[in-house]
Design a protein around this motif. Structure first.
Motif, PDB file in Angstrom:
ATOM      1  N   LEU A   1     -66.275  33.676  64.038  1.00 36.05           N
ATOM      2  CA  LEU A   1     -65.250  32.992  64.812  1.00 36.05           C
ATOM      3  C   LEU A   1     -65.440  31.486  64.801  1.00 36.05           C
ATOM      4  N   THR A   2     -66.652  31.035  65.074  1.00 38.97           N
ATOM      5  CA  THR A   2     -66.895  29.584  65.077  1.00 38.97           C
ATOM      6  C   THR A   2     -66.765  28.998  63.670  1.00 38.97           C
ATOM      7  N   GLY A   3     -67.155  29.777  62.643  1.00 38.18           N
ATOM      8  CA  GLY A   3     -66.977  29.297  61.277  1.00 38.18           C
ATOM      9  C   GLY A   3     -65.512  29.134  60.922  1.00 38.18           C
ATOM     10  N   PHE A   4     -64.686  30.081  61.356  1.00 36.25           N
ATOM     11  CA  PHE A   4     -63.246  29.974  61.091  1.00 36.25           C
ATOM     12  C   PHE A   4     -62.641  28.776  61.825  1.00 36.25           C
ATOM     13  N   LEU A   5     -62.968  28.621  63.099  1.00 40.07           N
ATOM     14  CA  LEU A   5     -62.425  27.491  63.866  1.00 40.07           C
ATOM     15  C   LEU A   5     -62.941  26.160  63.338  1.00 40.07           C
ATOM     16  N   PHE A   6     -64.184  26.145  62.857  1.00 40.03           N
ATOM     17  CA  PHE A   6     -64.716  24.910  62.282  1.00 40.03           C
ATOM     18  C   PHE A   6     -63.965  24.523  61.013  1.00 40.03           C
ATOM     19  N   ALA A   7     -63.637  25.513  60.183  1.00 40.48           N
ATOM     20  CA  ALA A   7     -62.960  25.244  58.912  1.00 40.48           C
ATOM     21  C   ALA A   7     -61.489  24.895  59.099  1.00 40.48           C
ATOM     22  N   THR A   8     -60.915  25.264  60.241  1.00 45.55           N
ATOM     23  CA  THR A   8     -59.493  25.001  60.465  1.00 45.55           C
ATOM     24  C   THR A   8     -59.290  23.932  61.533  1.00 45.55           C
ATOM     25  N   LEU A   9     -59.479  24.299  62.780  1.00 49.19           N
ATOM     26  CA  LEU A   9     -59.169  23.389  63.891  1.00 49.19           C
ATOM     27  C   LEU A   9     -60.041  22.143  63.886  1.00 49.19           C
ATOM     28  N   LEU A  10     -61.351  22.318  63.793  1.00 52.67           N
ATOM     29  CA  LEU A  10     -62.254  21.167  63.903  1.00 52.67           C
ATOM     30  C   LEU A  10     -62.188  20.271  62.677  1.00 52.67           C
ATOM     31  N   SER A  11     -62.064  20.849  61.501  1.00 50.33           N
ATOM     32  CA  SER A  11     -62.036  20.034  60.294  1.00 50.33           C
ATOM     33  C   SER A  11     -60.717  19.290  60.131  1.00 50.33           C
ATOM     34  N   ASP A  12     -59.631  19.841  60.660  1.00 48.03           N
ATOM     35  CA  ASP A  12     -58.333  19.189  60.534  1.00 48.03           C
ATOM     36  C   ASP A  12     -58.231  17.938  61.391  1.00 48.03           C
ATOM     37  N   ASN A  13     -58.930  17.918  62.524  1.00 45.27           N
ATOM     38  CA  ASN A  13     -58.845  16.760  63.422  1.00 45.27           C
ATOM     39  C   ASN A  13     -60.210  16.530  64.056  1.00 45.27           C
ATOM     40  N   LYS A  14     -61.126  15.976  63.268  1.00 47.27           N
ATOM     41  CA  LYS A  14     -62.480  15.758  63.755  1.00 47.27           C
ATOM     42  C   LYS A  14     -62.525  14.784  64.915  1.00 47.27           C
ATOM     43  N   ALA A  15     -61.682  13.757  64.886  1.00 48.78           N
ATOM     44  CA  ALA A  15     -61.713  12.743  65.942  1.00 48.78           C
ATOM     45  C   ALA A  15     -61.390  13.344  67.302  1.00 48.78           C
ATOM     46  N   LEU A  16     -60.512  14.341  67.336  1.00 55.07           N
ATOM     47  CA  LEU A  16     -60.119  14.929  68.614  1.00 55.07           C
ATOM     48  C   LEU A  16     -61.048  16.062  69.035  1.00 55.07           C
ATOM     49  N   TRP A  17     -61.417  16.934  68.093  1.00 56.03           N
ATOM     50  CA  TRP A  17     -62.113  18.164  68.460  1.00 56.03           C
ATOM     51  C   TRP A  17     -63.593  18.188  68.130  1.00 56.03           C
ATOM     52  N   ASN A  18     -64.073  17.278  67.307  1.00 59.26           N
ATOM     53  CA  ASN A  18     -65.467  17.408  66.884  1.00 59.26           C
ATOM     54  C   ASN A  18     -66.127  16.055  66.654  1.00 59.26           C
ATOM     55  N   SER A  19     -65.925  15.143  67.583  1.00 59.33           N
ATOM     56  CA  SER A  19     -66.610  13.852  67.496  1.00 59.33           C
ATOM     57  C   SER A  19     -67.921  13.915  68.286  1.00 59.33           C
ATOM     58  N   ARG A  20     -68.813  13.029  67.982  1.00 59.02           N
ATOM     59  CA  ARG A  20     -70.119  13.024  68.640  1.00 59.02           C
ATOM     60  C   ARG A  20     -70.010  12.455  70.049  1.00 59.02           C
ATOM     61  N   MET A  21     -70.501  13.203  71.017  1.00 61.31           N
ATOM     62  CA  MET A  21     -70.501  12.768  72.419  1.00 61.31           C
ATOM     63  C   MET A  21     -71.883  13.018  73.012  1.00 61.31           C
ATOM     64  N   PRO A  22     -72.863  12.158  72.710  1.00 58.85           N
ATOM     65  CA  PRO A  22     -74.234  12.433  73.169  1.00 58.85           C
ATOM     66  C   PRO A  22     -74.399  12.221  74.665  1.00 58.85           C
ATOM     67  N   LEU A  23     -75.289  12.998  75.236  1.00 60.20           N
ATOM     68  CA  LEU A  23     -75.693  12.769  76.623  1.00 60.20           C
ATOM     69  C   LEU A  23     -76.652  11.582  76.666  1.00 60.20           C
ATOM     70  N   PRO A  24     -76.485  10.666  77.620  1.00 60.29           N
ATOM     71  CA  PRO A  24     -77.396   9.515  77.685  1.00 60.29           C
ATOM     72  C   PRO A  24     -78.767   9.925  78.233  1.00 60.29           C
ATOM     73  N   ARG A  25     -79.777   9.188  77.811  1.00 60.99           N
ATOM     74  CA  ARG A  25     -81.108   9.385  78.392  1.00 60.99           C
ATOM     75  C   ARG A  25     -81.135   8.805  79.799  1.00 60.99           C
ATOM     76  N   LEU A  26     -81.843   9.488  80.684  1.00 59.49           N
ATOM     77  CA  LEU A  26     -81.955   9.067  82.080  1.00 59.49           C
ATOM     78  C   LEU A  26     -83.434   8.924  82.439  1.00 59.49           C
ATOM     79  N   PRO A  27     -84.057   7.810  82.077  1.00 61.19           N
ATOM     80  CA  PRO A  27     -85.480   7.646  82.411  1.00 61.19           C
ATOM     81  C   PRO A  27     -85.686   7.581  83.920  1.00 61.19           C
TER      82      PRO A  27
END
Length: 439
Positions: A235-261
């Protein structure tokens, strides 16, 4: 002896029942296998490392980091002398293990830690002997903790489910779906924290499917877990090849959690950068492990959970609803594993990739077994797995010449020895994997 005389004698106390997990505890006995393991560690160190180190060689250890409150200078130590001292530590542990075995008593946990640490330090001393590079201990420990995060969450998920009597082979799928949910929601919302909230929901959905088939339809739980893993990968492979790959900026951009020292604690040398300069996900891991350890053995919820995993019929007779408790605990376990999946994406600052969990769920399952279905033991085993993996990465970086594949084999070899009984008895909950039908 007359009947009256016999009636005046005190009654013999009844023999306590046999051990049943943690519901009824029996006194553990010592094992000679522990002494055998210690002897092998000392022998390997002596024959493979001590005899192959030049007498004048030195090993450089680095304990400092740039953010420390005060800097610890690099520590060049004489390699041969250090190895001999560490061998003596292992021999002392061996002598203690033999004495405890003769007394019929188990070896304390701190002895395992000391002997294990001595063996690891001996290996690092041998690897760095005579080289100009330093062994970065802070980076080694910090990387080990980071690589252990999904394993710890997955192992905690396994403990919750299997203590309830449900075999959770689906940890791999829960981690992967948690990573997928965290990446998609974080990217769409523009916040890593939103993804962190979505990850346990995604994992709980997989847990709910496992509970539904296992409890309602009484399907073989191992088969259901394997099928769910395959389903989530597809399922995730199919969605990655279709939904996420078609619009990476909207569905699969990097959103890291910040470090909290944590102020003050993050500046403590060695342990500060490792433990207290992390993201909120790792702080949540600390809380969940401590809370689960307390709740499982010190609360009504934990007692009832262990009861339905050990003797569901007896639990049912005292009013505990066995199947509903198994369902809710399996969903809870899935949510915990989903949090571990968030580490692959928002926790590491990466976009989602196909099959990015890479079998970590199965390693978490092995960590749970090695830890004897106990949160503390499972965490220790997960840290061992993470340390071994990061050790291979670090040694490859400094050019040690030791194949990293050998180090990656180490946790699995230890798991085999553990299941064989070399580190004590390994017994799952008695009713694990057995569907319960109310008679």
């Amino acid at each position: 002896m007359s009947t009256a005389t016999r009636s005046q004698q005190p009654a013999t106390p009844p023999t306590p029942p046999a051990e049943a997990g943690d519901v009824t505890r029996a006194r553990p006995r010592g094992s000679i296998k522990t002494a055998v393991v210690y002897a092998l560690a000392a022998l390997v160190t002596l024959l493979a490392w001590v005899l192959n180190v030049p007498a004048d060689a030195r090993t450089n250890f680095q304990f400092g980091a740039g953010t420390d409150l005060f800097r610890i200078p690099n520590a060049p130590v004489p390699s041969l002398v250090s190895l001999l001292v560490l061998v003596l530590v292992m021999v002392a542990g061996l002598v203690l293990a033999v004495l405890r075995y003769r007394q019929g008593r188990p070896v304390p946990a701190w002895v395992h830690i000391v002997v294990g640490a001595a063996f690891v330090l001996a290996f690092l001393t041998y690897v760095g002997a005579g080289k100009s590079t330093v062994i970065p201990m802070v980076s080694l420990l910090a990387g080990a903790l980071a690589l252990s995060v999904p394993l710890v969450f997955g192992a905690m998920s396994g403990v919750i489910c299997e203590r309830s009597g449900i075999i959770n082979i689906a940890i791999e799928g829960q981690l992967l779906f948690g990573a997928f949910g965290a990446a998609v929601v974080a990217s769409a919302a523009g916040s890593g924290y939103a993804g962190l909230l979505a990850a346990p929901v995604a994992g709980a959905l997989v847990g709910a499917a496992l509970a539904w088939f296992s409890v309602s339809f009484r399907v073989n739980q191992i088969i259901v877990g394997v099928v769910l893993n395959t389903l989530i990968i597809g399922l995730t492979g199919f969605l990655f090849a279709t939904l996420l790959s078609d619009n990476k900026a909207l569905w699969n951009s990097r959103m890291p959690l910040p470090r909290l020292p944590i102020p003050g604690l993050a500046q403590i040398p060695v342990i500060g950068p490792v433990l207290f300069n992390q993201t909120i996900l790792i702080y949540l891991m600390y809380v969940i492990v401590a809370l689960l350890q307390f709740m499982l053995f010190r609360s009504r919820w934990g007692l009832r959970t262990r009861a339905v995993g050990e003797h569901p019929k007896a639990a049912d007779t005292v009013g505990i609803k066995v199947n509903p408790r198994r369902v809710w605990n399996t969903i809870l376990g899935g949510a915990v594993a989903g949090l571990g999946g968030a580490f692959f994406t928002v926790g590491s600052g990466l976009a989602f990739g196909r099959e990015m969990s890479a079998g970590q769920g199965y390693i978490a399952l092995a960590a749970m077994i090695l830890g004897k279905w106990n949160p503390k033991g499972a965490v220790a085993a997960a840290l061992l797995f993470g340390f071994s993996k990061n050790l291979g990465n670090v040694l490859s970086t400094i050019g040690s010449g030791v194949p990293s594949e050998i180090l990656l084999m180490l946790p699995y070899v230890i798991t085999i020895f553990a299941v064989a009984g070399f580190v004590g008895r390994v017994r799952p909950p008695a009713a694990e994997g057995i569907p319960y039908t109310k008679s």
